[in-house]
Design an enzyme around this catalytic site. Structure first.
Site, PDB file in Angstrom:
ATOM      1  CG  HIS A 179      -0.389   0.212   2.592  1.00  0.00           C
ATOM      2  ND1 HIS A 179       0.085   1.201   3.067  1.00  0.00           N
ATOM      3  CD2 HIS A 179       0.327  -1.006   3.357  1.00  0.00           C
ATOM      4  CE1 HIS A 179       0.902   0.989   4.269  1.00  0.00           C
ATOM      5  NE2 HIS A 179       0.821  -0.531   4.622  1.00  0.00           N
ATOM      6  CG  ASP A 180      -0.363   4.308   1.145  1.00  0.00           C
ATOM      7  OD1 ASP A 180      -1.313   5.168   0.631  1.00  0.00           O
ATOM      8  OD2 ASP A 180      -0.879   3.599   2.070  1.00  0.00           O
ATOM      9  N   GLY A 209       5.120  -1.186   2.911  1.00  0.00           N
ATOM     10  CA  GLY A 209       4.095   0.083   2.626  1.00  0.00           C
ATOM     11  C   GLY A 209       4.886   1.361   2.492  1.00  0.00           C
TER      12      GLY A 209
END
Length: 260
Positions: free
Chosen positions: A118-119, A136
């Site tokens: 994520h991200d 992440g």
């Protein structure tokens, strides 16, 4: 062209000349650009944006929910640029409230079994070799190459034109234009071969080597080295790239290599 055994949600936005192979699922709120080829057994989940002329191989899962306990189901996306190849069983998770999206740029090669969490923000012309894992909120800048089985700690930043050896464990930020290897991960020189292939002159490469000699081989701490570089070396884009990277580093940069 959609094969009859593929499932494409009626609300997905698919360019007319996209090929979608059998047993693939394309969910709602997905956009796929012209000329892209989606292989069999691919899963593309809501919030995914795929650019033009991309190739996605069997078993890839794009847009899965973040493996982050803080994720509360907020609306987030995955954005993939043009001409990017995603090989077998790659997983790319969408963003969280932290940044709202996960980004993979254009002209990238994401080899089999890579995980992008994520991200993350992966730049253009990046190569992630088999089994690389990005935790992440990792940043990987343009033209970086990460060798197979590399594992990158969350929040790390890998600079542009970096070359990492296979099996690297990345716990600190890796400044631009360099090669890094060994355990713990250490500076092993300027990425001169890669830079020459991309049009950098020998003069520019020597300039980078002098900058990194001051950072890693003269006994200065980072603050002292940056002061000397700013005072004694002429301004250039490459010099300023390195200075800004080190100054902005949140986790600190990798160390130099000093043999026993």
């Amino acid at each position: 062209m959609k094969q009859p055994l593929a499932y494409v949600h009626p609300e997905a936005q698919i360019a007319e000349n996209v090929v979608i192979e059998p047993f693939t699922t394309v969910d709602k709120d997905v956009v796929i650009g012209e000329g892209s080829h989606i292989g069999p057994n691919v899963t593309i989940l809501p919030g995914t944006r795929i650019g033009k002329n991309c190739k996605i191989s069997p078993g890839a899962v794009i847009g899965g929910e973040p493996q982050d306990l803080k994720f509360q189901g907020e609306y987030t996306t995955v954005e993939i640029g043009d001409n990017t190849t995603i090989r077998e069983y790659v997983t790319i998770n969408k963003g969280t409230a932290a940044k709202g999206k996960t980004v993979v740029g254009s002209n990238c090669l994401i080899m089999a079994y890579v995980h992008i969490a994520h991200d993350c923000v992966v730049g253009n012309n990046v190569i992630l070799v088999n089994y690389t894992g990005l935790a992440g909120e990792v940043f990987v800048d343009d033209f970086a190459i990460l060798g197979g089985y590399t594992a990158v700690h969350q929040f790390c930043h890998i600079g542009k034109h970096v070359m990492l050896s296979g099996g690297s464990l990345v716990r600190k930020d890796v400044p631009p234009y360099i090669k890094a290897g060994r355990e713990p991960l250490s500076y092993v020189g300027v990425n001169s071969i890669g830079l020459r292939r991309r049009g950098y002159t020998n003069e520019k490469i020597r300039e980078m080597q002098e900058i990194y000699r001051l950072i890693y081989q003269k006994g200065y701490n980072n603050t002292q080295a940056l002061e000397v570089i700013e005072a004694e070396l002429p301004a250039s884009r490459e010099r300023d790239d390195i200075l800004l990277f080190v100054k902005d580093s949140k986790r600190g940069i990798i160390k130099g290599y000093f043999p026993d």
